[in-house]
Scaffold this motif. Structure first.
Motif, PDB file in Angstrom:
ATOM      1  N   GLY A 181       0.815  -1.211   0.000  1.00  0.00           N
ATOM      2  CA  GLY A 181       0.000   0.000   0.000  1.00  0.00           C
ATOM      3  C   GLY A 181       0.846   1.257   0.000  1.00  0.00           C
ATOM      4  N   MET A 182       1.885   1.280   0.810  1.00  0.00           N
ATOM      5  CA  MET A 182       2.764   2.445   0.870  1.00  0.00           C
ATOM      6  C   MET A 182       3.584   2.607  -0.413  1.00  0.00           C
ATOM      7  N   THR A 183       3.922   1.489  -1.037  1.00  0.00           N
ATOM      8  CA  THR A 183       4.664   1.557  -2.300  1.00  0.00           C
ATOM      9  C   THR A 183       3.791   2.118  -3.412  1.00  0.00           C
ATOM     10  N   VAL A 184       2.529   1.683  -3.444  1.00  0.00           N
ATOM     11  CA  VAL A 184       1.591   2.233  -4.431  1.00  0.00           C
ATOM     12  C   VAL A 184       1.393   3.727  -4.187  1.00  0.00           C
ATOM     13  N   ALA A 185       1.292   4.118  -2.932  1.00  0.00           N
ATOM     14  CA  ALA A 185       1.151   5.540  -2.603  1.00  0.00           C
ATOM     15  C   ALA A 185       2.373   6.322  -3.078  1.00  0.00           C
ATOM     16  N   THR A 186       3.555   5.735  -2.901  1.00  0.00           N
ATOM     17  CA  THR A 186       4.789   6.387  -3.355  1.00  0.00           C
ATOM     18  C   THR A 186       4.778   6.554  -4.865  1.00  0.00           C
ATOM     19  N   LEU A 187       4.305   5.541  -5.565  1.00  0.00           N
ATOM     20  CA  LEU A 187       4.231   5.615  -7.028  1.00  0.00           C
ATOM     21  C   LEU A 187       3.300   6.747  -7.467  1.00  0.00           C
ATOM     22  N   LEU A 188       2.141   6.828  -6.854  1.00  0.00           N
ATOM     23  CA  LEU A 188       1.192   7.888  -7.209  1.00  0.00           C
ATOM     24  C   LEU A 188       1.777   9.269  -6.933  1.00  0.00           C
ATOM     25  N   ILE A 189       2.463   9.406  -5.800  1.00  0.00           N
ATOM     26  CA  ILE A 189       3.076  10.688  -5.445  1.00  0.00           C
ATOM     27  C   ILE A 189       4.162  11.053  -6.447  1.00  0.00           C
ATOM     28  N   ALA A 190       4.980  10.064  -6.833  1.00  0.00           N
ATOM     29  CA  ALA A 190       6.057  10.312  -7.798  1.00  0.00           C
ATOM     30  C   ALA A 190       5.485  10.735  -9.149  1.00  0.00           C
ATOM     31  N   VAL A 191       4.389  10.112  -9.543  1.00  0.00           N
ATOM     32  CA  VAL A 191       3.737  10.476 -10.812  1.00  0.00           C
ATOM     33  C   VAL A 191       3.218  11.913 -10.735  1.00  0.00           C
ATOM     34  N   MET A 192       2.654  12.294  -9.586  1.00  0.00           N
ATOM     35  CA  MET A 192       2.181  13.675  -9.427  1.00  0.00           C
ATOM     36  C   MET A 192       3.346  14.656  -9.438  1.00  0.00           C
ATOM     37  N   ALA A 193       4.471  14.275  -8.858  1.00  0.00           N
ATOM     38  CA  ALA A 193       5.658  15.133  -8.892  1.00  0.00           C
ATOM     39  C   ALA A 193       6.141  15.306 -10.323  1.00  0.00           C
ATOM     40  N   ARG A 194       6.110  14.213 -11.077  1.00  0.00           N
ATOM     41  CA  ARG A 194       6.506  14.271 -12.481  1.00  0.00           C
ATOM     42  C   ARG A 194       5.597  15.218 -13.262  1.00  0.00           C
ATOM     43  N   ALA A 195       4.316  15.153 -12.976  1.00  0.00           N
ATOM     44  CA  ALA A 195       3.366  16.042 -13.644  1.00  0.00           C
ATOM     45  C   ALA A 195       3.626  17.498 -13.260  1.00  0.00           C
ATOM     46  N   ALA A 196       3.934  17.728 -11.982  1.00  0.00           N
ATOM     47  CA  ALA A 196       4.212  19.093 -11.528  1.00  0.00           C
ATOM     48  C   ALA A 196       5.436  19.674 -12.212  1.00  0.00           C
ATOM     49  N   LEU A 197       6.428  18.833 -12.469  1.00  0.00           N
ATOM     50  CA  LEU A 197       7.673  19.303 -13.080  1.00  0.00           C
ATOM     51  C   LEU A 197       7.505  19.686 -14.555  1.00  0.00           C
ATOM     52  N   LYS A 198       6.382  19.343 -15.127  1.00  0.00           N
ATOM     53  CA  LYS A 198       6.135  19.731 -16.512  1.00  0.00           C
ATOM     54  C   LYS A 198       5.819  21.217 -16.635  1.00  0.00           C
ATOM     55  N   GLY A 199       5.496  21.849 -15.505  1.00  0.00           N
ATOM     56  CA  GLY A 199       5.256  23.289 -15.514  1.00  0.00           C
ATOM     57  C   GLY A 199       6.549  24.047 -15.738  1.00  0.00           C
ATOM     58  N   GLU A 200       6.492  25.161 -16.413  1.00  0.00           N
ATOM     59  CA  GLU A 200       7.700  25.919 -16.760  1.00  0.00           C
ATOM     60  C   GLU A 200       8.124  26.886 -15.667  1.00  0.00           C
ATOM     61  N   ARG A 201       7.242  27.252 -14.754  1.00  0.00           N
ATOM     62  CA  ARG A 201       7.577  28.206 -13.708  1.00  0.00           C
ATOM     63  C   ARG A 201       8.458  27.555 -12.645  1.00  0.00           C
ATOM     64  N   PHE A 209       7.797  15.173  -2.899  1.00  0.00           N
ATOM     65  CA  PHE A 209       8.909  14.305  -2.501  1.00  0.00           C
ATOM     66  C   PHE A 209       8.978  14.119  -0.990  1.00  0.00           C
ATOM     67  N   TYR A 210       8.537  15.124  -0.242  1.00  0.00           N
ATOM     68  CA  TYR A 210       8.441  14.962   1.215  1.00  0.00           C
ATOM     69  C   TYR A 210       7.540  13.775   1.543  1.00  0.00           C
ATOM     70  N   LEU A 211       6.386  13.753   0.896  1.00  0.00           N
ATOM     71  CA  LEU A 211       5.428  12.680   1.138  1.00  0.00           C
ATOM     72  C   LEU A 211       5.970  11.332   0.674  1.00  0.00           C
ATOM     73  N   SER A 212       6.658  11.343  -0.463  1.00  0.00           N
ATOM     74  CA  SER A 212       7.177  10.080  -1.005  1.00  0.00           C
ATOM     75  C   SER A 212       8.235   9.472  -0.090  1.00  0.00           C
ATOM     76  N   LEU A 213       9.030  10.315   0.574  1.00  0.00           N
ATOM     77  CA  LEU A 213      10.038   9.782   1.489  1.00  0.00           C
ATOM     78  C   LEU A 213       9.374   9.121   2.696  1.00  0.00           C
ATOM     79  N   VAL A 214       8.284   9.719   3.171  1.00  0.00           N
ATOM     80  CA  VAL A 214       7.551   9.148   4.304  1.00  0.00           C
ATOM     81  C   VAL A 214       6.933   7.803   3.928  1.00  0.00           C
TER      82      VAL A 214
END
Length: 268
Positions: A216-236, A247-252
């Protein structure tokens, strides 16, 4: 850490020795075996080394020494290599702080090799076969190393405004891939009831619940990492800050997953 007939290893020390050693090895590989040296400022590596030595490398040795059963050859070897890792990484840190960048880099690479060897030495202390144990430890190293490295690098963007998105994108992709490998590693530990350390939480010993918590925690980490990847697509610039928050959440979640599954690593 380690075992002799009829003497199980339980409690915090053995599990945390594994987790700390995995973090040292995984983060070291991502820091010193990637193009990062040519992408960011040298001060990044000095600060990374100080934190890695004080919060991970030396505590990994202390935990492994505390958990080792006297007379167990496998445990003794693991403790010795954990000590060598801490010493060599400390030397690299001193060299980097003294602005001996090339020498510091070379010694840090040596420390990276020793940290990986430490995980190999820890594998025989597990309850499963050597190859499966090595795979589980390497998967955990990639998992925790990527989660920690992505968080640390995300903070560095506040200091190095000229740093491109290439390193953080790379670490994010590594984290995504590592979560998939971690899922496989958890599956190799089995899902049936198995001895787990009650020093963490009695729930881990109830009906083989530990591996399901880890999944369960690994799946949560995957979802968080995917959201981080999506956030990084922003140019700002704020996009990196948003990703760092993820990434704070993913480390936890990664840490929780590893604690859960590594309570089943040692024999009962």
């Amino acid at each position: 850490m380690g075992h002799v007939e009829g003497a199980p290893v339980t409690g915090f020390a053995g599990v945390f020795a594994l987790i700390l050693a995995e973090t040292v090895a995984g983060s070291s590989v991502l820091t010193w075996a990637t193009p990062l040296w040519n992408e960011t400022k040298r001060s990044f590596f000095s600060i990374w080394s100080v934190i890695m030595v004080l919060l991970f490398a030396w505590p990994a040795w202390l935990a492994s020494r505390s958990a080792a059963i006297v007379g167990d050859a496998d445990a003794t070897r693991a403790v010795q290599l954990a000590l060598v890792t801490a010493i060599v990484l400390s030397v690299a840190t001193v060299l980097l702080l003294a602005r001996q960048k090339t020498a510091g880099r070379i010694v840090a690479i040596v420390a990276t090799v020793v940290s990986v060897a430490t995980l190999v030495a820890m594998a025989p202390t597990g309850r499963q076969s050597f190859l499966i144990a090595v795979f589980q430890l390497f998967a955990g190293a990639a998992f925790l190393g990527a989660a920690y490295s992505a968080l640390f690098l995300g903070h560095w963007y506040l200091t190095d405004r000229k740093l491109t998105r290439v390193p953080i994108n790379r670490f994010t992709l590594v984290l995504i891939a590592a979560t998939l490998v971690e899922g496989v590693a958890i599956a190799t530990s089995g899902f049936s009831g198995s001895v787990s350390s009650q020093a963490f939480n009695p729930l881990l010993t109830s009906g083989g619940l530990a591996p399901w918590i880890a999944i369960g925690m690994t799946v949560a980490t995957l979802l968080i990492a995917v959201m981080a990847r999506a956030a990084l697509k922003g140019e700002r610039a704020a996009a990196v800050q948003s990703a760092t928050g993820f990434f704070y959440l993913s480390l936890v979640t990664a840490f929780t997953a590893e604690v859960a599954v590594k309570t089943r690593f040692f024999p009962g």
